[in-house]
Design a protein around this motif. Structure first.
Motif, PDB file in Angstrom:
ATOM      1  N   LYS A  69       0.835  -1.196   0.000  1.00  0.00           N
ATOM      2  CA  LYS A  69       0.000   0.000   0.000  1.00  0.00           C
ATOM      3  C   LYS A  69       0.878   1.257   0.000  1.00  0.00           C
ATOM      4  CE  LYS A  69      -4.005  -2.147   0.443  1.00  0.00           C
ATOM      5  NZ  LYS A  69      -5.070  -2.062  -0.570  1.00  0.00           N
ATOM      6  N   TRP A  70       0.389   2.314  -0.763  1.00  0.00           N
ATOM      7  CA  TRP A  70       1.028   3.625  -0.746  1.00  0.00           C
ATOM      8  C   TRP A  70       0.175   4.563   0.099  1.00  0.00           C
ATOM      9  CZ3 TRP A  70       5.663   5.149  -2.958  1.00  0.00           C
ATOM     10  CH2 TRP A  70       6.289   4.192  -3.754  1.00  0.00           C
ATOM     11  N   SER A  71       0.828   5.334   0.930  1.00  0.00           N
ATOM     12  CA  SER A  71       0.114   6.187   1.882  1.00  0.00           C
ATOM     13  C   SER A  71       0.201   7.647   1.472  1.00  0.00           C
ATOM     14  CB  SER A  71       0.701   6.038   3.295  1.00  0.00           C
ATOM     15  OG  SER A  71       0.590   4.719   3.742  1.00  0.00           O
ATOM     16  N   ALA A  72      -0.882   8.372   1.744  1.00  0.00           N
ATOM     17  CA  ALA A  72      -0.917   9.824   1.606  1.00  0.00           C
ATOM     18  C   ALA A  72      -1.380  10.391   2.934  1.00  0.00           C
ATOM     19  CB  ALA A  72      -1.850  10.253   0.482  1.00  0.00           C
ATOM     20  N   GLU A  73      -0.801  11.509   3.393  1.00  0.00           N
ATOM     21  CA  GLU A  73      -1.043  12.017   4.729  1.00  0.00           C
ATOM     22  C   GLU A  73      -1.359  13.500   4.688  1.00  0.00           C
ATOM     23  OE1 GLU A  73       1.963  12.571   8.205  1.00  0.00           O
ATOM     24  OE2 GLU A  73       1.334  10.465   8.218  1.00  0.00           O
ATOM     25  N   GLY A  74      -2.267  13.941   5.572  1.00  0.00           N
ATOM     26  CA  GLY A  74      -2.633  15.343   5.718  1.00  0.00           C
ATOM     27  C   GLY A  74      -2.919  15.666   7.166  1.00  0.00           C
ATOM     28  N   LEU A 178      -3.758   3.253  -0.374  1.00  0.00           N
ATOM     29  CA  LEU A 178      -4.343   2.602  -1.549  1.00  0.00           C
ATOM     30  C   LEU A 178      -3.229   2.048  -2.424  1.00  0.00           C
ATOM     31  CD1 LEU A 178      -7.194   5.124  -2.343  1.00  0.00           C
ATOM     32  CD2 LEU A 178      -7.406   2.896  -1.234  1.00  0.00           C
ATOM     33  N   ALA A 179      -3.607   1.558  -3.599  1.00  0.00           N
ATOM     34  CA  ALA A 179      -2.637   0.852  -4.444  1.00  0.00           C
ATOM     35  C   ALA A 179      -1.585   1.781  -5.039  1.00  0.00           C
ATOM     36  CB  ALA A 179      -3.380   0.101  -5.558  1.00  0.00           C
TER      37      ALA A 179
END
Length: 718
Positions: A69-74, A178-179
């Motif tokens: 999984k690739w993560s994005a953060e805010g 997500l992918a």
């Protein structure tokens, strides 16, 4: 073929084995040691290996199918504003926010972000394929693709989101996994946009009009309640309700107490009247004043004359001969007087004087006074009962009025408190709505969504956790199997579990017959014979059963053969479980049917000199509970005289009286155990049965015992 009878009474003997306890403690619990756990591991290695393999295989399989999984953060900053329930409003009348309420405010924002409304709004606002791969045609392209529903996509998006908060910070950390990095950033942006829009819809609501209508309705209800309270007090003539209730209760208690006292007094008077009438009916009108009965006539001097004549005869008898005429005349007078006294005793003279019964007059006067008192008490009770009914009616009326008044007052107080609260809130809401356009936002995006530099891969950690769980599961299963193992695997375990010494340990592949010499059997036979040589009376040796497959028959045959062959002693093998045919066939002997005698044992010789095998011993006195103890003692004494050693094999079901009696009368008892087969509870029960019967228990024999631990491990944990 030899005919051998036997027996002797069991007497107190010296210990054949000094270090062995005569009465071990009852059922000691076996302690858990490293050696026991290692023994269980090697005995139950398949189950323990399965407990290790299953968690490890599950973790490896999960790591193989788990995608990267690739993560994005805010980041979101939560501030206090008029939108928060605890924040101070523009009117200055509301409560002020405190530091303890901030975690609740932050947690409410977290719950709002992860709500179904926000997630479904985010999924609906994005085109298909933005967050998750687009659906592909089914059945090799023959059927169209089946799109997922909005609730299903929202649930899938919730599983990919992670919102972190802290009690010491106002920041919310949002991450989406997500992918691809693009899908993670797009999903996080869509969620933030849907969250902000939903918050705006929630807090743009005017409540002042609703609060104003509720305030007017409450004012009308308050006026109606005041009218009902005034009308109720006027109808029930209430000035001061607590004082009125106290006065009514005091009056009712006073009247009730007086009625109870009169009722008790009337009951006493009625009971006295009833008792007086009953007693008056039983009294007679005349009673006897004096009665005299005698059997003596007036002026009767016969007894005095008789006494004088007897004294005179004694004096004359001492001075004259017995045939002197005056002495005979004196005897005649004495006899005549005695006849007169006897005739006079039959007559009775009786004098009776009667007078009028004085108790009748006294009792009649007392009953007349009681009747007057009973009539007076009845009239007083009638007057007091009327007063009691009036007091009860007034008290009931006041209590009912109190309940109604309390209910109305409670409703008025609650309504008044609500009225004041709603009126204050209506004023604050009206001012807050007027200033809504100029308020500052309470949630600010502190960091826009950004993708992580590396993907999140938890497969190594999952494999490590699976291996650690496998080790823990294997250790736990080993400990549980050790605690709940119902059999003895080694002699050491049996010694600790039974508090008895192990006299012999026979390997599993040893052939226990009369033709092979086995060191453990040789040592056991030598131990018994040495104890016999040291002065112990070990003529009767019994192997106690612990199960059908405990191997006692084979061990008993081997011990008997060793004693007969090595020392040349006259030895008899008695099996109380079977008829002995199997032993005879193994030893080259065949039984010949003869007339049975219960007081004797029919024994046949074998190929080994000085070794005999009993035939159908279970039908003899040894196994007959109806046979007297004298017959059994005679048989055992004869066996001791004519034989050197008698080896008995106890039956499996040894709970009959005959077996318990025989156990107490033999010289020594040995438990027959089988490694990994004999149940611990059965072995302890057999030991306790022998001790309870008064038998002598010196140890046990373990058969089919194999080496469980390797030599280096056995030395390490010894």
């Amino acid at each position: 073929m030899n005919l051998v009878p036997v027996t002797r009474h069991a007497t107190t003997q010296a210990e054949p084995f000094p270090p062995l306890p005569q009465a071990p403690p009852p059922d000691p619990s076996m302690s858990l040691t490293p050696r026991d756990i290692l023994t269980t591991i090697f005995v139950r290695k398949k189950l323990i290996a399965l407990a290790f393999v299953v968690p490890a295989a599950i973790s490896i399989a999960a790591a193989a199918v788990l995608p990267v999984k690739w993560s994005a953060e805010g980041l979101l900053l939560v501030q206090v504003s008029r939108e928060a329930a605890g924040a101070s409003d523009l009117t200055g009348t509301g409560p002020t926010i405190v530091s303890v309420e901030m975690p609740k405010l932050v947690q409410s924002e977290v719950d709002m972000i992860l709500s179904d409304v926000v997630l479904r709004r985010a999924v609906s606002s994005a085109p298909p394929g933005t967050f998750f791969p687009a659906a592909e045609p089914r059945l090799f392209g023959l059927l169209p693709a089946q799109e997922e529903s909005i609730p299903a996509q929202a649930a899938k998006l919730r599983s990919a989101l992670l919102v972190l908060s802290s009690n010491t910070s106002n920041l919310l950390r949002l991450s989406a996994s997500l992918a691809t990095p693009e899908q993670s950033i797009a999903a996080l942006n869509a969620v933030l946009a849907a969250y902000m829009a939903h918050r705006q819809d929630i807090f743009v609501q005017g409540d002042s009009r609703l609060l104003l209508a509720e305030t007017e309705r409450m004012a009308t209800a308050l006026h109606e309640l005041d009218d009902q309270i005034a009308r109720l007090r006027a109808e029930n003539r209430i000035l001061d309700l607590p004082n009125d209730i106290t006065v009514a209760s005091a009056r009712l208690a006073s009247v009730t107490g007086r009625i109870d006292a009169l009722r008790e007094r009337k009951a006493i008077t009625d009971s006295q009247l009833a008792a007086g009438r009953e007693r008056l009916a039983q009294y007679p009108s005349r009673v006897v004043a004096e009665a005299e009965t005698t059997n003596l006539a007036p002026n009767d001097t016969t007894r005095n004359e008789l006494s004088q004549l007897i004294l005179e005869r004694r004096r004359m008898a001492s001075q004259y001969a017995a045939d002197w005429p005056p002495l005979r005349e004196l005897d005649s007078r004495i006899a005549t007087l005695r006849q007169n006294i006897t005739a006079a005793n039959r007559n009775r003279f009786e004098t009776v004087r009667e007078i009028r019964n004085p108790a009748i007059n006294q009792l009649s006067l007392h009953m007349a006074s009681l009747e007057v008192e009973a009539a007076s008490t009845g009239r007083q009770m009638e007057a007091l009962e009327a007063q009691q009914q009036e007091a009860q009616a007034r008290a009931s009326q006041l209590l009912q009025a109190e309940a109604t008044l309390r209910d109305l007052t409670r409703r008025r107080d609650a309504l008044e408190a609500s009225y004041r609260q709603i009126a204050g809130r209506e004023t604050g809401a009206r001012i807050a709505e007027d200033a809504q356009r100029s308020r500052s936002p309470s949630v600010i995006v502190a960091q826009p969504p950004e993708a992580a530099a590396k993907p999140r891969d938890i497969r190594p950690a999952l494999v490590a956790a699976g291996l650690f769980g496998a080790i823990v599961a294997a250790m736990a299963s080993a400990i549980l199997l050790t605690l709940f193992r119902r059999t003895f695997a080694t002699t050491d375990e049996a010694e600790r579990g039974l508090s008895l010494p192990g006299l012999a340990s026979i390997p599993p592949r040893a052939k226990l017959d009369a033709g092979e010499t086995i060191p453990p059997v040789t040592d056991l036979a030598a131990m018994l014979l040495d104890a016999r040589a040291s002065g112990e009376r070990l003529s009767l040796v019994q192997f106690v059963a612990t199960g059908k497959d405990d191997g006692r028959s084979a061990v008993a045959l081997a011990v008997a053969a060793e004693i007969a062959r090595a020392r040349g002693l006259r030895t008899l093998l008695v099996d109380l479980e079977t008829d002995g045919r199997a032993y005879m066939s193994a030893m080259g002997s065949h039984p010949v049917h003869e007339a049975k005698d219960p007081d004797k044992l029919l024994a046949f010789n074998t190929v080994i000199p000085n070794l005999w095998v009993a035939y159908e011993a279970r039908d003899s006195v040894l196994g007959d509970p109806h046979a007297g103890i004298d017959r059994l003692r005679a048989l055992l004494d004869r066996l001791r005289r004519e034989l050197d050693v008698v080896v008995l094999v106890a039956p499996t079901a040894a709970d009959s009286y005959a077996m318990r009696r025989l156990t107490a009368m033999v010289d020594v008892n040995l438990l027959a155990l089988r490694a990994e087969r004999t149940d611990k509870g059965v072995a302890r029960a057999a030991r306790n049965a022998v001790l309870a019967a008064g038998g002598r228990m010196v140890g046990f024999v373990m058969s089919s015992e194999r080496r469980v631990l390797p030599r280096f491990l056995a030395k390490l944990v010894s």
